[in-house]
Design a protein around this motif. Structure first.
Motif, PDB file in Angstrom:
ATOM      1  N   VAL A  72       0.853  -1.191   0.000  1.00  0.00           N
ATOM      2  CA  VAL A  72       0.000   0.000   0.000  1.00  0.00           C
ATOM      3  C   VAL A  72       0.886   1.237   0.000  1.00  0.00           C
ATOM      4  O   VAL A  72       1.872   1.314   0.753  1.00  0.00           O
ATOM      5  CB  VAL A  72      -0.934   0.020   1.228  1.00  0.00           C
ATOM      6  N   TRP A  74       0.425   5.558   0.015  1.00  0.00           N
ATOM      7  CA  TRP A  74      -0.401   6.758   0.038  1.00  0.00           C
ATOM      8  C   TRP A  74       0.247   7.808  -0.854  1.00  0.00           C
ATOM      9  O   TRP A  74       1.431   8.118  -0.710  1.00  0.00           O
ATOM     10  CB  TRP A  74      -0.524   7.298   1.461  1.00  0.00           C
ATOM     11  N   GLU A  83      -2.902  -0.061   6.802  1.00  0.00           N
ATOM     12  CA  GLU A  83      -2.550  -0.887   5.646  1.00  0.00           C
ATOM     13  C   GLU A  83      -3.370  -2.172   5.631  1.00  0.00           C
ATOM     14  O   GLU A  83      -3.806  -2.630   4.571  1.00  0.00           O
ATOM     15  CB  GLU A  83      -1.053  -1.196   5.671  1.00  0.00           C
ATOM     16  N   ILE A  86      -6.844  -1.590   4.216  1.00  0.00           N
ATOM     17  CA  ILE A  86      -6.843  -1.386   2.760  1.00  0.00           C
ATOM     18  C   ILE A  86      -6.619  -2.700   2.031  1.00  0.00           C
ATOM     19  O   ILE A  86      -7.306  -3.014   1.044  1.00  0.00           O
ATOM     20  CB  ILE A  86      -5.770  -0.353   2.381  1.00  0.00           C
ATOM     21  N   VAL A  87      -5.674  -3.516   2.507  1.00  0.00           N
ATOM     22  CA  VAL A  87      -5.399  -4.805   1.870  1.00  0.00           C
ATOM     23  C   VAL A  87      -6.614  -5.722   1.982  1.00  0.00           C
ATOM     24  O   VAL A  87      -6.966  -6.429   1.021  1.00  0.00           O
ATOM     25  CB  VAL A  87      -4.149  -5.455   2.486  1.00  0.00           C
ATOM     26  N   VAL A 120      -8.149   5.218  -6.000  1.00  0.00           N
ATOM     27  CA  VAL A 120      -7.344   3.996  -5.893  1.00  0.00           C
ATOM     28  C   VAL A 120      -6.755   3.681  -7.257  1.00  0.00           C
ATOM     29  O   VAL A 120      -7.455   3.760  -8.271  1.00  0.00           O
ATOM     30  CB  VAL A 120      -8.196   2.794  -5.417  1.00  0.00           C
ATOM     31  N   SER A 131       0.690  -3.332  -6.262  1.00  0.00           N
ATOM     32  CA  SER A 131       0.803  -2.082  -5.514  1.00  0.00           C
ATOM     33  C   SER A 131      -0.539  -1.369  -5.524  1.00  0.00           C
ATOM     34  O   SER A 131      -1.144  -1.184  -6.584  1.00  0.00           O
ATOM     35  CB  SER A 131       1.883  -1.193  -6.136  1.00  0.00           C
ATOM     36  N   LEU A 132      -1.010  -0.978  -4.346  1.00  0.00           N
ATOM     37  CA  LEU A 132      -2.250  -0.227  -4.199  1.00  0.00           C
ATOM     38  C   LEU A 132      -1.890   1.218  -3.863  1.00  0.00           C
ATOM     39  O   LEU A 132      -1.436   1.502  -2.764  1.00  0.00           O
ATOM     40  CB  LEU A 132      -3.113  -0.835  -3.089  1.00  0.00           C
ATOM     41  N   LYS A 133      -2.075   2.106  -4.820  1.00  0.00           N
ATOM     42  CA  LYS A 133      -1.783   3.525  -4.610  1.00  0.00           C
ATOM     43  C   LYS A 133      -3.082   4.231  -4.272  1.00  0.00           C
ATOM     44  O   LYS A 133      -4.002   4.272  -5.096  1.00  0.00           O
ATOM     45  CB  LYS A 133      -1.138   4.128  -5.858  1.00  0.00           C
ATOM     46  N   VAL A 134      -3.167   4.775  -3.062  1.00  0.00           N
ATOM     47  CA  VAL A 134      -4.437   5.305  -2.574  1.00  0.00           C
ATOM     48  C   VAL A 134      -4.299   6.760  -2.133  1.00  0.00           C
ATOM     49  O   VAL A 134      -3.214   7.219  -1.785  1.00  0.00           O
ATOM     50  CB  VAL A 134      -4.962   4.462  -1.385  1.00  0.00           C
TER      51      VAL A 134
END
Length: 271
Positions: A72, A74, A83, A86-87, A120, A131-134
């Motif tokens: 994750v 930000w 985190e 979000i996951v 997201v 990869s989670l870009k939030v």
């Protein structure tokens, strides 16, 4: 002598050949080989199918390109979510083939389960990562709701709650019970307009703004620290009104009441 020679030549004349025609005596041949270009095309096609099949197996059937980790990141703004939250909302199972990951479905699921998220971006990180870009929403105003405060962002979206007021974030007081504005515009629109006022304020004024009080669509008042007030009027021309407020506050530093409802003619009210 001459006559005998002539007779001898005549006796030596060759008789017509009674055997099969020349074409019938040609030896039989095997299948004619393919020209060089078709052979090359068939070879290329075979290699393409072989490589394509191997590539498909690598992407979907092998253990080489499967999800082993989800991270994750930000991009900006507040970080209220953890985190793990979000996951969990992403719902990506470890071991899933990376090529079959539906990035759009993952993003939609996260936004639906976590209203605090503003955006997201799901990115494959070959060979084994995701990869989670939030970016989280940021409270522009707080609305009292019982013993708690609802967080509202610049788009007027209520996305979360906090137990205590947050310093630097003004309270939004909607007193619209007897206002015809509610019937004409609807409370949601009036709220969005009021939030737009908060978003337009200069940072120095925003820090000092305690309450944005709304009694109708065209009656918005700011209550600042030090018992100062600003008559704002409607939310229309908020950018111009914010600029006018900065000018008049600089010119009359000791004043306690301001009127920028007509931004081209800001005024100090009551000295």
């Amino acid at each position: 002598m001459a006559g005998a020679t002539t007779a001898q030549r005549g006796g030596e004349r060759r008789q017509p050949d009674s055997g099969p025609p020349p074409s019938a005596r040609r030896p039989r041949r095997g299948p004619r080989p393919l020209p060089r270009r078709p052979r090359l095309l068939l070879l290329v096609l075979a290699l393409t199918l072989l490589v394509g099949g191997f590539g498909t197996w690598v992407l979907y059937g092998s253990d080489w390109l499967r999800v082993e980790r989800v991270s994750v990141h930000w991009t900006e703004g507040p970080r209220r979510l953890t985190e793990d939250q979000i996951v969990a909302a992403a719902g990506i199972s470890l071991g899933t083939p990376l090529a079959s990951l539906d990035q759009e479905a993952v993003a939609d699921r996260m936004l639906a389960e976590l209203p605090r998220l503003a955006s997201v971006d799901v990115v494959r990180g070959w060979p084994n990562g995701v990869s989670l870009k939030v970016r989280e929403r940021e409270a522009e105003v707080l609305i009292p709701d019982g013993d708690r405060y609802a967080e509202v962002d610049a788009d007027g979206v209520r996305f979360g709650e906090v137990d205590e007021a947050v310093a630097g974030v003004p309270l939004l007081d909607l007193d619209l019970e007897d206002s015809p504005s509610t019937r004409r515009f609807g409370e949601d629109r009036v709220r969005r307009e009021a939030v737009g006022v908060a978003a337009a304020l200069p940072e120095s004024v925003r820090r000092d703004t305690r309450v944005i009080r709304v009694t109708s669509y065209d009656s918005i008042t700011l209550e600042l620290s030090g018992d100062r007030t600003v008559r704002w009027g409607s939310a229309e021309d908020s950018a111009a009104k914010a600029e006018a407020l900065g000018v008049v506050m600089q010119a009359a530093r000791d004043a306690r009441h301001f009127d920028v409802s007509v931004p081209s003619a800001p005024a100090v009210v009551g000295g």
